[in-house]
Design a protein around this motif. Structure first.
Motif, PDB file in Angstrom:
ATOM      1  N   TYR A  53       0.831  -1.210   0.000  1.00 57.00           N
ATOM      2  CA  TYR A  53       0.000   0.000   0.000  1.00 57.00           C
ATOM      3  C   TYR A  53       0.865   1.259   0.000  1.00 57.00           C
ATOM      4  O   TYR A  53       0.431   2.322   0.436  1.00 57.00           O
ATOM      5  N   LEU A  61      -5.133   0.935  -2.176  1.00 54.63           N
ATOM      6  CA  LEU A  61      -5.330   1.958  -1.149  1.00 54.63           C
ATOM      7  C   LEU A  61      -6.805   2.280  -0.964  1.00 54.63           C
ATOM      8  O   LEU A  61      -7.269   2.505   0.162  1.00 54.63           O
ATOM      9  N   LEU A  99       2.007   6.103   5.123  1.00 51.93           N
ATOM     10  CA  LEU A  99       0.924   5.123   5.243  1.00 51.93           C
ATOM     11  C   LEU A  99       0.375   5.101   6.667  1.00 51.93           C
ATOM     12  O   LEU A  99      -0.852   5.020   6.864  1.00 51.93           O
TER      13      LEU A  99
END
Length: 296
Positions: A53, A61, A99
């Motif tokens: 991701y 995502l 992230l």
């Protein structure tokens, strides 16, 4: 206790539930989001591999955002390389920071391993010698990661297929000292304990007894493969099979020593249908429930 139904809002690290979760894989995106659980309850929480991701957008995502809106999420890294002698990859760490800021996960975890040398990245979780030099290196890197993320990191024990002559610190003591020096937490992989027990004769319960129980935030359970090498069995941590009876038995012993912990059913290949994976999570939930019911 979360019965597997979606929960509203985001949960902090302190509120990650001591129940069973599953790893999110692309094959299960649609079934999970559609609530296609068969006759099983949904997952208590979901773990994802961080590196999947790291993109700036795209479907993974978008799916993770939808999943995170309904279930607690843990980020599990496989490529940071806490034991890399060349130092941490700052680009990798920056992407992980971004992230974490986006997902606000309950936990962030990585492996006690090295993954690259001389600019060459290897697609494996390579074990470290249990030495003072390696311990100092890993402590330095764990502290750098925790400072960058502004939160404790969970560090996972790994499987190994050879022993190092330089290993002079027992694994349990190595991990306990890592916790003491850095304030990190631990992700205890029970399958890896069992693999090393069969391959090297390690005493898994002695390792667990050496660990600070309060530092163990998460447990992993997985399947492995058995191969014959020069007339003896060698277990390979392949994550392509159900959890075996021996690992379930060891898991129950671990719970009896440390108490209930959030537990992940980890499956990376030969993926079964989502309800079948959730059925394994239900076994872990039953073990956790039995542990709670045991007298102190």
């Amino acid at each position: 206790m979360n019965d597997g139904a979606p929960v509203s809002g985001r949960q902090s690290a302190a509120s990650m539930p001591a129940i069973a979760g599953i790893g999110l894989r692309g094959d299960h995106y649609e079934a999970l989001l559609a609530g296609d659980f068969g006759d099983q309850a949904g997952p208590g929480w979901v773990e994802v591999h961080s590196e999947n991701y790291f993109g700036d957008g795209g479907r993974p995502l978008a799916v993770l955002d939808r999943v995170r809106a309904h279930w607690p999420v843990s980020l599990h890294g496989v490529g940071l390389g806490l034991g890399n002698a060349d130092g941490l990859d700052r680009g990798h760490l920056a992407r992980l920071q971004a992230l974490v800021a986006r997902v606000e996960p309950g936990w962030v975890s990585e492996h006690l391993c090295w993954t690259a040398a001389g600019g060459q990245h290897l697609n494996d979780l390579l074990p470290l010698p249990m030495s003072e030099e390696a311990l100092a290196l890993v402590c330095r890197h764990v502290q750098q990661v925790q400072e960058a993320l502004g939160r404790p990191l969970l560090v996972e024990n790994v499987s190994r297929y050879l022993d190092f002559a330089a290993s002079v610190i027992p694994e349990g003591e190595f991990l306990a000292e890592l916790v003491a020096r850095t304030g990190c937490g631990l992700l205890l992989d029970v399958n890896n304990l069992y693999v090393n027990h069969i391959n090297h004769g390690d005493d898994p319960l002695a390792i667990v007894a050496a660990l600070p129980a309060a530092a163990i935030g998460e447990i992993h359970l997985a399947g492995h493969s058995r191969r014959e090498v020069r007339g003896r069995a060698l277990l390979i941590d392949t994550h392509d099979a159900p959890v075996c009876a021996e690992v379930w038995a060891l898991y129950r012993q671990v719970l009896a020593r440390i108490g209930p912990r959030a537990t992940l059913i980890e499956r990376d290949s030969a993926l079964p249908p989502l309800p079948q994976l959730l059925a394994e999570a239900a076994i872990a939930d039953a073990c956790l429930g039995a542990c709670r019911d045991e007298p102190a």
